[in-house]
Design a protein around this motif. Structure first.
Motif, PDB file in Angstrom:
ATOM      1  N   ASN A 126       0.874  -1.149  -0.004  1.00 19.54           N
ATOM      2  CA  ASN A 126       0.011   0.362   0.046  1.00 19.54           C
ATOM      3  C   ASN A 126       0.896   1.322   0.093  1.00 19.54           C
ATOM      4  N   ARG A 127       0.374   2.451  -0.628  1.00 17.50           N
ATOM      5  CA  ARG A 127       1.005   3.438  -0.805  1.00 17.50           C
ATOM      6  C   ARG A 127       0.485   4.436   0.478  1.00 17.50           C
ATOM      7  N   ALA A 128       1.501   5.258   0.859  1.00 22.24           N
ATOM      8  CA  ALA A 128       1.291   6.270   1.965  1.00 22.24           C
ATOM      9  C   ALA A 128       2.008   7.408   1.793  1.00 22.24           C
ATOM     10  N   PRO A 129       1.270   8.528   1.857  1.00 19.59           N
ATOM     11  CA  PRO A 129       2.111  10.006   1.393  1.00 19.59           C
ATOM     12  C   PRO A 129       3.164   9.954   2.283  1.00 19.59           C
ATOM     13  N   GLY A 130       4.247  10.672   1.809  1.00 23.75           N
ATOM     14  CA  GLY A 130       5.456  10.814   2.582  1.00 23.75           C
ATOM     15  C   GLY A 130       6.442   9.703   2.791  1.00 23.75           C
ATOM     16  N   MET A 131       6.018   8.515   2.219  1.00 24.13           N
ATOM     17  CA  MET A 131       6.740   7.462   2.583  1.00 24.13           C
ATOM     18  C   MET A 131       7.184   6.476   1.385  1.00 24.13           C
ATOM     19  N   PRO A 132       8.363   6.182   1.216  1.00 22.76           N
ATOM     20  CA  PRO A 132       8.895   5.173   0.037  1.00 22.76           C
ATOM     21  C   PRO A 132       7.957   3.880   0.226  1.00 22.76           C
ATOM     22  N   GLY A 133       7.698   3.258  -0.794  1.00 26.66           N
ATOM     23  CA  GLY A 133       7.123   1.975  -0.744  1.00 26.66           C
ATOM     24  C   GLY A 133       7.351   1.044  -1.948  1.00 26.66           C
ATOM     25  N   VAL A 134       7.162  -0.341  -1.809  1.00 29.76           N
ATOM     26  CA  VAL A 134       7.362  -1.309  -2.782  1.00 29.76           C
ATOM     27  C   VAL A 134       6.078  -1.608  -3.009  1.00 29.76           C
ATOM     28  N   THR A 135       5.391  -1.310  -4.350  1.00 32.82           N
ATOM     29  CA  THR A 135       4.171  -1.928  -4.416  1.00 32.82           C
ATOM     30  C   THR A 135       4.040  -2.550  -6.031  1.00 32.82           C
ATOM     31  N   THR A 136       3.013  -3.165  -6.251  1.00 30.81           N
ATOM     32  CA  THR A 136       2.738  -3.855  -7.515  1.00 30.81           C
ATOM     33  C   THR A 136       2.047  -2.855  -8.048  1.00 30.81           C
ATOM     34  N   ASP A 137       2.351  -2.982  -9.530  1.00 23.64           N
ATOM     35  CA  ASP A 137       1.347  -2.176 -10.845  1.00 23.64           C
ATOM     36  C   ASP A 137       0.150  -3.174 -10.837  1.00 23.64           C
ATOM     37  N   ASP A 138      -0.919  -2.935 -10.105  1.00 21.86           N
ATOM     38  CA  ASP A 138      -2.044  -3.813 -10.246  1.00 21.86           C
ATOM     39  C   ASP A 138      -2.832  -3.432 -11.469  1.00 21.86           C
ATOM     40  N   TYR A 139      -2.730  -2.263 -11.760  1.00 22.76           N
ATOM     41  CA  TYR A 139      -3.613  -1.974 -13.253  1.00 22.76           C
ATOM     42  C   TYR A 139      -2.946  -2.810 -14.418  1.00 22.76           C
ATOM     43  N   GLU A 140      -1.700  -2.731 -14.673  1.00 27.13           N
ATOM     44  CA  GLU A 140      -1.133  -3.317 -15.723  1.00 27.13           C
ATOM     45  C   GLU A 140      -1.066  -4.816 -15.515  1.00 27.13           C
ATOM     46  N   ALA A 141      -0.934  -5.436 -14.187  1.00 25.46           N
ATOM     47  CA  ALA A 141      -0.976  -6.850 -14.044  1.00 25.46           C
ATOM     48  C   ALA A 141      -2.343  -7.315 -14.198  1.00 25.46           C
ATOM     49  N   ILE A 142      -3.280  -6.665 -14.112  1.00 27.41           N
ATOM     50  CA  ILE A 142      -4.891  -7.062 -14.560  1.00 27.41           C
ATOM     51  C   ILE A 142      -4.850  -7.232 -15.875  1.00 27.41           C
ATOM     52  N   LYS A 143      -4.529  -6.205 -16.618  1.00 24.55           N
ATOM     53  CA  LYS A 143      -4.537  -5.986 -18.000  1.00 24.55           C
ATOM     54  C   LYS A 143      -3.817  -7.255 -18.568  1.00 24.55           C
ATOM     55  N   THR A 144      -2.742  -7.680 -17.958  1.00 22.20           N
ATOM     56  CA  THR A 144      -2.089  -8.729 -18.542  1.00 22.20           C
ATOM     57  C   THR A 144      -2.672  -9.915 -18.453  1.00 22.20           C
ATOM     58  N   ALA A 145      -3.357 -10.155 -17.207  1.00 19.60           N
ATOM     59  CA  ALA A 145      -4.160 -11.270 -17.078  1.00 19.60           C
ATOM     60  C   ALA A 145      -5.274 -11.537 -17.980  1.00 19.60           C
ATOM     61  N   VAL A 146      -6.115 -10.196 -18.359  1.00 18.63           N
ATOM     62  CA  VAL A 146      -7.107 -10.453 -19.204  1.00 18.63           C
ATOM     63  C   VAL A 146      -6.701 -10.867 -20.573  1.00 18.63           C
ATOM     64  N   GLY A 147      -5.379 -10.048 -20.906  1.00 20.37           N
ATOM     65  CA  GLY A 147      -4.921 -10.398 -22.203  1.00 20.37           C
ATOM     66  C   GLY A 147      -4.631 -11.807 -22.411  1.00 20.37           C
ATOM     67  N   HIS A 148      -4.094 -12.510 -21.209  1.00 20.67           N
ATOM     68  CA  HIS A 148      -3.696 -13.822 -21.421  1.00 20.67           C
ATOM     69  C   HIS A 148      -5.278 -14.770 -21.595  1.00 20.67           C
ATOM     70  N   LEU A 149      -6.188 -14.344 -20.832  1.00 22.06           N
ATOM     71  CA  LEU A 149      -7.421 -15.076 -21.056  1.00 22.06           C
ATOM     72  C   LEU A 149      -8.087 -14.886 -22.499  1.00 22.06           C
ATOM     73  N   VAL A 150      -7.916 -13.737 -23.005  1.00 19.81           N
ATOM     74  CA  VAL A 150      -8.672 -13.298 -24.504  1.00 19.81           C
ATOM     75  C   VAL A 150      -7.472 -14.208 -25.231  1.00 19.81           C
ATOM     76  N   GLY A 151      -6.410 -14.089 -25.222  1.00 19.07           N
ATOM     77  CA  GLY A 151      -5.332 -15.050 -26.112  1.00 19.07           C
ATOM     78  C   GLY A 151      -5.840 -16.523 -26.000  1.00 19.07           C
ATOM     79  N   LEU A 152      -6.539 -16.919 -25.085  1.00 22.63           N
ATOM     80  CA  LEU A 152      -6.789 -18.259 -24.967  1.00 22.63           C
ATOM     81  C   LEU A 152      -8.306 -18.571 -25.673  1.00 22.63           C
ATOM     82  N   GLY A 153      -8.945 -17.510 -26.102  1.00 20.90           N
ATOM     83  CA  GLY A 153     -10.192 -17.537 -26.993  1.00 20.90           C
ATOM     84  C   GLY A 153     -11.358 -17.197 -26.063  1.00 20.90           C
ATOM     85  N   HIS A 154     -11.143 -16.705 -24.764  1.00 24.30           N
ATOM     86  CA  HIS A 154     -12.142 -16.364 -23.846  1.00 24.30           C
ATOM     87  C   HIS A 154     -12.553 -14.744 -24.369  1.00 24.30           C
TER      88      HIS A 154
END
Length: 236
Positions: A126-154
Motif C-alpha cells: 500500500n502507498r502512503a503519503p510521504g513514505m517510500p514504498g514497494v508496490t505492485t502495478d495492479d492496473y497493468e497486472a490485471i490487464k496482462t491477466a485479461v490479455g492472457h485469457l483473451v489469447g486463450l479464446g475467452h
C-alpha cells in the motif's frame, strides 16, 4: 550545525523558486530520518545529534494476520534472504508495540500502521503519503491477466473483486479499472453483471479464501450459467 535554525519557507522559496509542496515533502523526509526538528511557532532546527549507533536490525511491522497467509510468508522470506546477505537481523513487530530508534535502524511495514519519527520507513503493497514504498502495478497486472485469457479464446470473462464493493480500496479499484480497460481494448463489451463483489459493502472482512469460496458458490447458484462466462479473474 546541530541546533541551528534553518531558513523559513519564504526564504527558501525566494532563493530557490521552490513550491511549498516540494519543501513540505523534503522536510518530511528529513524529519523522518531524524535530521531536523520542527518546533511550532519557532521554526525548523538541525537535530542536536545526527550521529547514531547502528543496531544492524530492521523492524518488520505487520498486522496480526501477517503469518496466516502464505503470500505474506513469501514476503517475509524475501526480507530475511536480503537481511542475511546484508548481515542484519529482522525484528518482528506488531501493532501496539512501542517502536524505538534504539531497537532498529529502519522499518518495513504492511499495512501502514505507524509513522514513527526518526526511523526510516518503507511500506509494502500500500502507498502512503510521504513514505517510500514497494508496490505492485495492479492496473497493468490485471490487464496482462485479461490479455492472457483473451489469447486463450475467452470473451466472456468474469471478475470477482473487492473493487466492486469498496470504493476506498486503492488496490481493488486499480484492478477493476485494469479489467475494464483491457476488455475495452479487446473490443469486448463487458456486461456489468460479469463483475461481482468479493464481499458486500456491509459484510465483515475475512480471509480471502473464505470470502472467495462463499461468493463464488453464491454466484454459481444464481446467474452464472445464464451469463455464459467461461473464465473468471479473482481478486486474490
Amino acid at each position: 550545525k546541530p541546533g541551528d535554525k534553518l531558513p523559513s519557507y519564504q526564504q527558501l522559496q525566494a532563493q530557490y523558486g521552490l513550491a511549498q509542496s516540494t519543501l513540505d515533502r523534503v522536510y518530511r523526509w528529513l524529519e523522518n530520518d531524524g535530521l531536523i526538528v520542527r518546533t511550532p511557532k519557532q521554526g525548523v532546527f538541525v537535530a542536536e545529534s545526527t550521529r547514531r549507533e547502528r543496531t544492524y536490525v530492521v523492524g518488520l511491522l505487520s498486522a496480526d494476520h501477517f503469518n496466516e497467509n502464505p503470500y505474506y510468508s513469501r514476503l517475509c522470506q524475501g526480507i530475511h534472504d536480503v537481511a542475511r546477505v546484508e548481515k542484519v537481523g529482522v525484528l518482528l513487530l506488531y501493532k501496539g508495540m512501542e517502536i524505538k530508534r534504539e531497537l532498529v535502524d529502519g522499518l518495513i511495514q504492511w499495512p501502514v500502521i505507524a509513522r514513527p519519527a526518526g526511523i526510516p520507513t518503507v511500506t509494502l503493497m500500500n502507498r502512503a503519503p510521504g513514505m517510500p514504498g514497494v508496490t505492485t502495478d495492479d492496473y497493468e497486472a490485471i490487464k496482462t491477466a485479461v490479455g492472457h485469457l483473451v489469447g486463450l479464446g475467452h470473451r466472456r470473462i468474469a471478475f470477482l473483486t473487492l473493487g466492486a464493493s469498496l470504493a476506498n480500496d486503492e488496490i481493488g479499484q486499480s484492478r477493476l479499472q485494469g479489467y475494464r480497460d483491457a476488455m475495452k481494448e479487446a473490443q469486448i463489451e463487458a456486461d456489468r453483471r460479469w463483475v461481482r463483489p468479493l464481499r458486500e459493502p456491509w459484510g465483515l472482512p475475512g480471509r480471502f479464501v473464505d470470502m472467495g469460496y462463499s461468493q463464488m458458490k453464491r454466484w454459481l447458484h444464481e446467474d452464472w450459467e445464464a451469463l455464459g462466462c467461461t473464465a473468471v479473474l479473482a481478486q486474490n
